[in-house]
Enzyme design. Structure first.
Site, mmCIF file in Angstrom:
data_model
loop_
_atom_site.group_PDB
_atom_site.id
_atom_site.type_symbol
_atom_site.label_atom_id
_atom_site.label_comp_id
_atom_site.label_asym_id
_atom_site.label_seq_id
_atom_site.Cartn_x
_atom_site.Cartn_y
_atom_site.Cartn_z
ATOM 1 N N GLY A 1 6.729 36.553 8.830
ATOM 2 C CA GLY A 1 7.658 36.323 9.945
ATOM 3 C C GLY A 1 9.047 36.806 9.582
ATOM 4 C CG ASN A 2 11.675 38.096 12.084
ATOM 5 O OD1 ASN A 2 12.389 37.374 12.776
ATOM 6 N ND2 ASN A 2 10.713 38.869 12.607
#
Ligand code: PMT
Length: 403
Positions: free
Chosen positions: A211-212
């Site tokens: 993810g980020n």
């Protein structure tokens, strides 16, 4: 009639030498048709007499929580105003505003005010650039307060640099621009806007993902500003803690890039405008494990095979009709304008909103952002660090120019 006619303005004056400009500022406000009430901190009264400001504003000047046995109702004042303008705002007052300290009438009104708050700092150049002052400015921008930038020139100390309070005429311009914009709020009536926001989570197994750090705040700010201008929004939101609750913002929650693509494609057909603020993972694990992956005894390394995710923006770019507007974002760390320009033509964007992780207060998770709009032919329009809500306004203004 100008946009300040009939507006109720509270002017909060704090203890900086620039307080002497307050008399001229009050005169300009009154001439513009505004109704003005003045608040002063005790130290401001050593720079300019309350009597001068009471005479010019035609209202008593308030300098304390209580005047004799009369109590100044800060809540009532905060609700009365269409705008609270703190000019000059000293480093000390800004620190109190940022920290929620409430030891005088001005800070009490600030905390109670529901109206927009403008602050025009006035101080010496080293005080202005000090990290603590700058951090406080960012906090205030994050609360949605509007900065009227200090100007450069000779300072009371004899030093030359940035720190002088903006000239009263410039503060008037900032106020007029703000109220003019408010008057044209229905400019997106009848328009539907698709917005992608937040991160995507690409599962590795049932407990882990790629993810980020995107929070979805930029996309949410855009959605709120679209409905404030009378438009309707389809918000396709990746995993985010944010809650969005507005009858004209229809939220579709997604997790992966594939889910985001499906939702974006579904709503794009009905959209007049699409704004791609999401931070989409470019790759996803080829095979997500159905059970939690266990490490084996002695295992030191692990390889995850990744496959490319579809480019949502480019997919919409290919389907874009002539009368649709597609706006992209670019998060760059090097050669920002050149990279953004490349994405602009590759993905079929009308323009791209460039932000950089190298700018303090910009990008992921902050309440503020600093953007440059990049148009065809490498034309750019740069903006200062602002709250994400104000950035959203700048983006929508640029879209409306194309419309
Ligand atoms: O959510 P916040 O915490 O408020 O942070 C906001 C933000 C930093 C995420 C936002 O301002 C931002 O920059 N979003 C785009 C980030 C990004 O992934 O940029 P990019 O340069 O990788 O992508 C370029 C454009 O293509 C973007 O509009 C992106 O949404 C889109 N894209 C990218 C890859 C992909 N597979 N599909 C896409 O649609």
């Amino acid at each position: 009639m100008n946009s300040l006619t009939g507006k109720k303005i509270i002017l909060g004056i704090t203890g900086s030498i620039a307080a002497y400009k307050a008399a001229f500022f009050v005169r300009l406000l009154i001439k513009s048709g505004a109704e003005v009430k003045v608040l002063m901190t005790q130290s401001a009264t050593t720079f300019i007499a309350p009597l001068t400001l009471a005479t010019l504003s035609k209202n008593p000047v308030i300098t304390g929580i209580a005047d004799g046995d009369e109590w100044s109702n800060h809540v009532e004042l905060g609700l009365w105003a269409d705008a609270l303008v703190i000019a000059p705002a000293t480093a000390n007052t800004m620190a109190k505003m940022a920290g929620g300290i409430c030891d005088n009438i001005l800070n009490a009104v600030y905390l109670s005010a529901r109206c927009p708050v403008f602050f025009a700092p006035g101080m010496d150049l080293d005080m202005w650039v000090h990290p603590s002052t700058q951090e406080n400015v960012q906090k205030l921008l994050g609360y949605g307060n509007i900065l009227v930038e200090p100007e450069s020139g000779e300072l009371a100390s004899g030093l030359v640099g940035k720190g002088r309070m903006a000239e009263p005429e410039h503060i008037i311009t900032a106020l007029s621009d703000f109220f003019r914009k408010e008057e044209t709020t229905q400019s997106l009536a009848g328009k539907t806007v698709l917005i992608t926001a937040g991160p995507t989570y690409e599962p590795i197994d049932p407990v882990r993902f790629i993810g980020n750090h995107s929070s979805g705040k930029m996309g949410k700010a855009l959605a709120e500003k679209v409905v404030a201008r009378g438009g309707k929004v389809h918000l396709v939101l990746g995993p985010s803690k944010l809650t969005v609750d507005h009858p004209d913002i229809r939220v579709t929650k997604v997790s992966t890039a594939l889910e985001m693509l499906a939702a974006a494609e579904k709503y794009f057909a009905q959209a007049d405008i699409a704004i791609m603020a999401a931070a989409v993972a470019d790759f996803r694990p080829k095979n997500a494990a159905t059970e939690k992956i266990k490490k084996k005894a002695g295992q030191e390394e692990m390889t995850i095979e990744l496959v490319k995710n579809p480019d949502i923006a480019a997919t919409l770019g290919q389907k874009k009709r002539k009368n649709q507007i597609l706006v992209g974002f670019a998060l760059e760390t090097e050669n920002p304008v050149a990279n953004a320009s490349r994405k602009l033509s590759k993905k079929g964007f009308d323009f791209i909103v460039l932000n950089s992780l190298k700018d303090e207060g910009a990008g992921f998770n902050h309440d503020t952002n600093r953007v440059t709009l990049v148009f065809e032919g490498n034309k750019t329009k740069e903006f200062q660090l602002k709250s994400k809500l104000d950035v959203a306004d700048d983006i929508l203004d640029a879209i409306e120019q194309i419309l």
